[in-house]
Write a protein that holds these residues in place. Structure first.
Motif, PDB file in Angstrom:
ATOM      1  N   GLN A 121       0.795  -1.227   0.000  1.00 23.00           N
ATOM      2  CA  GLN A 121       0.000   0.000   0.000  1.00 23.00           C
ATOM      3  C   GLN A 121       0.832   1.285   0.000  1.00 23.00           C
ATOM      4  O   GLN A 121       0.526   2.237   0.708  1.00 23.00           O
ATOM      5  CB  GLN A 121      -0.950   0.005   1.199  1.00 23.00           C
ATOM      6  CG  GLN A 121      -1.969  -1.116   1.191  1.00 23.00           C
ATOM      7  CD  GLN A 121      -3.008  -0.931   0.110  1.00 23.00           C
ATOM      8  OE1 GLN A 121      -3.521   0.157  -0.072  1.00 23.00           O
ATOM      9  NE2 GLN A 121      -3.305  -1.985  -0.626  1.00 23.00           N
ATOM     10  N   LEU A 122       1.886   1.322  -0.826  1.00 21.25           N
ATOM     11  CA  LEU A 122       2.667   2.550  -0.955  1.00 21.25           C
ATOM     12  C   LEU A 122       1.887   3.526  -1.825  1.00 21.25           C
ATOM     13  O   LEU A 122       1.598   3.237  -2.981  1.00 21.25           O
ATOM     14  CB  LEU A 122       4.031   2.267  -1.588  1.00 21.25           C
ATOM     15  CG  LEU A 122       4.966   1.356  -0.800  1.00 21.25           C
ATOM     16  CD1 LEU A 122       6.215   1.054  -1.611  1.00 21.25           C
ATOM     17  CD2 LEU A 122       5.311   1.978   0.528  1.00 21.25           C
ATOM     18  N   PRO A 123       1.519   4.691  -1.292  1.00 24.49           N
ATOM     19  CA  PRO A 123       0.793   5.669  -2.103  1.00 24.49           C
ATOM     20  C   PRO A 123       1.734   6.275  -3.131  1.00 24.49           C
ATOM     21  O   PRO A 123       2.864   6.642  -2.818  1.00 24.49           O
ATOM     22  CB  PRO A 123       0.331   6.711  -1.083  1.00 24.49           C
ATOM     23  CG  PRO A 123       1.236   6.551   0.094  1.00 24.49           C
ATOM     24  CD  PRO A 123       1.750   5.151   0.072  1.00 24.49           C
ATOM     25  N   ARG A 155       5.927   6.752   8.323  1.00 25.52           N
ATOM     26  CA  ARG A 155       7.298   6.535   8.791  1.00 25.52           C
ATOM     27  C   ARG A 155       7.716   5.067   8.660  1.00 25.52           C
ATOM     28  O   ARG A 155       8.833   4.767   8.260  1.00 25.52           O
ATOM     29  CB  ARG A 155       7.434   6.985  10.236  1.00 25.52           C
ATOM     30  CG  ARG A 155       8.861   6.949  10.713  1.00 25.52           C
ATOM     31  CD  ARG A 155       9.042   7.331  12.143  1.00 25.52           C
ATOM     32  NE  ARG A 155       8.181   8.414  12.557  1.00 25.52           N
ATOM     33  CZ  ARG A 155       8.113   8.877  13.779  1.00 25.52           C
ATOM     34  NH1 ARG A 155       8.853   8.353  14.718  1.00 25.52           N
ATOM     35  NH2 ARG A 155       7.308   9.868  14.086  1.00 25.52           N
ATOM     36  N   ALA A 156       6.827   4.170   8.988  1.00 23.40           N
ATOM     37  CA  ALA A 156       7.147   2.734   8.901  1.00 23.40           C
ATOM     38  C   ALA A 156       7.427   2.331   7.453  1.00 23.40           C
ATOM     39  O   ALA A 156       8.380   1.581   7.190  1.00 23.40           O
ATOM     40  CB  ALA A 156       5.996   1.906   9.473  1.00 23.40           C
ATOM     41  N   GLN A 157       6.624   2.808   6.511  1.00 22.63           N
ATOM     42  CA  GLN A 157       6.851   2.486   5.092  1.00 22.63           C
ATOM     43  C   GLN A 157       8.197   3.030   4.625  1.00 22.63           C
ATOM     44  O   GLN A 157       8.939   2.344   3.923  1.00 22.63           O
ATOM     45  CB  GLN A 157       5.725   3.058   4.229  1.00 22.63           C
ATOM     46  CG  GLN A 157       4.413   2.349   4.393  1.00 22.63           C
ATOM     47  CD  GLN A 157       3.275   3.058   3.675  1.00 22.63           C
ATOM     48  OE1 GLN A 157       3.207   4.289   3.645  1.00 22.63           O
ATOM     49  NE2 GLN A 157       2.367   2.271   3.100  1.00 22.63           N
ATOM     50  N   ARG A 158       8.531   4.272   5.018  1.00 25.55           N
ATOM     51  CA  ARG A 158       9.822   4.856   4.624  1.00 25.55           C
ATOM     52  C   ARG A 158      10.986   4.043   5.179  1.00 25.55           C
ATOM     53  O   ARG A 158      11.979   3.811   4.503  1.00 25.55           O
ATOM     54  CB  ARG A 158       9.913   6.306   5.084  1.00 25.55           C
ATOM     55  CG  ARG A 158       9.104   7.261   4.239  1.00 25.55           C
ATOM     56  CD  ARG A 158       9.436   8.718   4.529  1.00 25.55           C
ATOM     57  NE  ARG A 158       9.219   9.100   5.913  1.00 25.55           N
ATOM     58  CZ  ARG A 158       8.088   9.585   6.398  1.00 25.55           C
ATOM     59  NH1 ARG A 158       7.052   9.758   5.596  1.00 25.55           N
ATOM     60  NH2 ARG A 158       7.985   9.909   7.671  1.00 25.55           N
ATOM     61  N   LEU A 161      11.218   0.615   3.329  1.00 24.42           N
ATOM     62  CA  LEU A 161      11.734   0.853   1.982  1.00 24.42           C
ATOM     63  C   LEU A 161      13.230   1.149   2.029  1.00 24.42           C
ATOM     64  O   LEU A 161      14.006   0.604   1.241  1.00 24.42           O
ATOM     65  CB  LEU A 161      10.987   2.006   1.308  1.00 24.42           C
ATOM     66  CG  LEU A 161      11.476   2.387  -0.090  1.00 24.42           C
ATOM     67  CD1 LEU A 161      11.355   1.221  -1.060  1.00 24.42           C
ATOM     68  CD2 LEU A 161      10.709   3.598  -0.608  1.00 24.42           C
ATOM     69  N   SER A 162      13.657   1.985   2.955  1.00 21.88           N
ATOM     70  CA  SER A 162      15.075   2.308   3.104  1.00 21.88           C
ATOM     71  C   SER A 162      15.896   1.052   3.407  1.00 21.88           C
ATOM     72  O   SER A 162      16.959   0.839   2.822  1.00 21.88           O
ATOM     73  CB  SER A 162      15.260   3.348   4.207  1.00 21.88           C
ATOM     74  OG  SER A 162      16.619   3.614   4.401  1.00 21.88           O
ATOM     75  N   ASN A 163      15.403   0.211   4.304  1.00 22.14           N
ATOM     76  CA  ASN A 163      16.103  -1.050   4.631  1.00 22.14           C
ATOM     77  C   ASN A 163      16.194  -1.955   3.414  1.00 22.14           C
ATOM     78  O   ASN A 163      17.222  -2.569   3.161  1.00 22.14           O
ATOM     79  CB  ASN A 163      15.413  -1.769   5.787  1.00 22.14           C
ATOM     80  CG  ASN A 163      15.610  -1.066   7.101  1.00 22.14           C
ATOM     81  OD1 ASN A 163      16.512  -0.258   7.266  1.00 22.14           O
ATOM     82  ND2 ASN A 163      14.731  -1.365   8.052  1.00 22.14           N
ATOM     83  N   CYS A 164      15.106  -2.031   2.645  1.00 20.44           N
ATOM     84  CA  CYS A 164      15.084  -2.861   1.439  1.00 20.44           C
ATOM     85  C   CYS A 164      16.115  -2.354   0.412  1.00 20.44           C
ATOM     86  O   CYS A 164      16.864  -3.136  -0.163  1.00 20.44           O
ATOM     87  CB  CYS A 164      13.685  -2.862   0.833  1.00 20.44           C
ATOM     88  SG  CYS A 164      13.543  -3.778  -0.703  1.00 20.44           S
ATOM     89  N   LEU A 165      16.151  -1.043   0.210  1.00 25.30           N
ATOM     90  CA  LEU A 165      17.099  -0.470  -0.749  1.00 25.30           C
ATOM     91  C   LEU A 165      18.540  -0.685  -0.288  1.00 25.30           C
ATOM     92  O   LEU A 165      19.418  -0.979  -1.120  1.00 25.30           O
ATOM     93  CB  LEU A 165      16.829   1.026  -0.943  1.00 25.30           C
ATOM     94  CG  LEU A 165      15.506   1.375  -1.629  1.00 25.30           C
ATOM     95  CD1 LEU A 165      15.316   2.886  -1.653  1.00 25.30           C
ATOM     96  CD2 LEU A 165      15.436   0.787  -3.008  1.00 25.30           C
ATOM     97  N   ASN A 166      18.802  -0.558   1.006  1.00 21.96           N
ATOM     98  CA  ASN A 166      20.146  -0.777   1.516  1.00 21.96           C
ATOM     99  C   ASN A 166      20.561  -2.239   1.418  1.00 21.96           C
ATOM    100  O   ASN A 166      21.729  -2.546   1.154  1.00 21.96           O
ATOM    101  CB  ASN A 166      20.266  -0.309   2.966  1.00 21.96           C
ATOM    102  CG  ASN A 166      20.216   1.203   3.089  1.00 21.96           C
ATOM    103  OD1 ASN A 166      20.585   1.918   2.164  1.00 21.96           O
ATOM    104  ND2 ASN A 166      19.735   1.686   4.220  1.00 21.96           N
TER     105      ASN A 166
END
Length: 170
Positions: A121-123, A155-158, A161-166
């Protein structure tokens, strides 16, 4: 910002350029001409014998392994291949005959096909589309590339997402 001498794409070096509406700071110069590369769709401005790329993203683009796909909510069973992603948005491509979007605002899921996990559910909002002719193993096919920016993520989605990209991005 990339630069190239002459009237060619700074990103791929291609010389097949198509005119586009003048937008952005560089386009305000009286002799500036706005183009888009027909090969890689990079927007650019040609000014005083130099081509300068236009970059809209604020975050670095990353590539994810091919087992990550984007799942579009509201569209039954519609998945798409991710071209690149950043903390601010992503670019994905679909086959030309896929169901078109009726609204630029949508919700997407980042789906890991290896373990079934997803960031749901990423807007997002579609900011650009373009068609591209591809040839794979001698077969020609048209795809539609969508550039979307993430809007109003919590905040949780950000953080996820940041952890996934890293963890997976390169």
């Amino acid at each position: 910002m990339m630069k190239a001498l002459g009237k060619k794409c700074p990103a791929c070096g291609g010389s097949r350029l198509t005119r586009r509406p003048a937008t952005g700071r560089l386009s305000t110069f009286p002799t500036a001409l706005a183009y888009s590369c027909a090969d890689c769709q990079q927007p650019l401005v040609y000014l005083f014998g130099v081509s300068v790329s236009i970059e809209n993203r604020q975050s670095a683009r990353k590539r994810l392994p091919p087992f990550f796909v984007v799942r579009i909510n509201g569209m039954t069973g519609q998945y798409a291949q991710i071209s690149n992603i950043s903390a601010g948005g992503l670019c994905f491509r679909q086959h030309y005959n896929a169901t078109p979007f009726t609204d630029p605002h949508l919700r997407v899921d980042l789906f890991n096909c290896n373990d079934g996990s997803s960031l749901d559910q990423l807007p997002a909002e579609i900011v650009a589309t373009n068609e591209q002719l591809q040839e794979v193993n001698g077969l020609r096919s048209t795809t539609v590339n969508y550039s979307v920016k993430f809007t109003n993520m919590n905040r949780a989605q950000r953080k996820v997402l940041s952890n996934c990209l890293n963890l997976y991005g390169n």
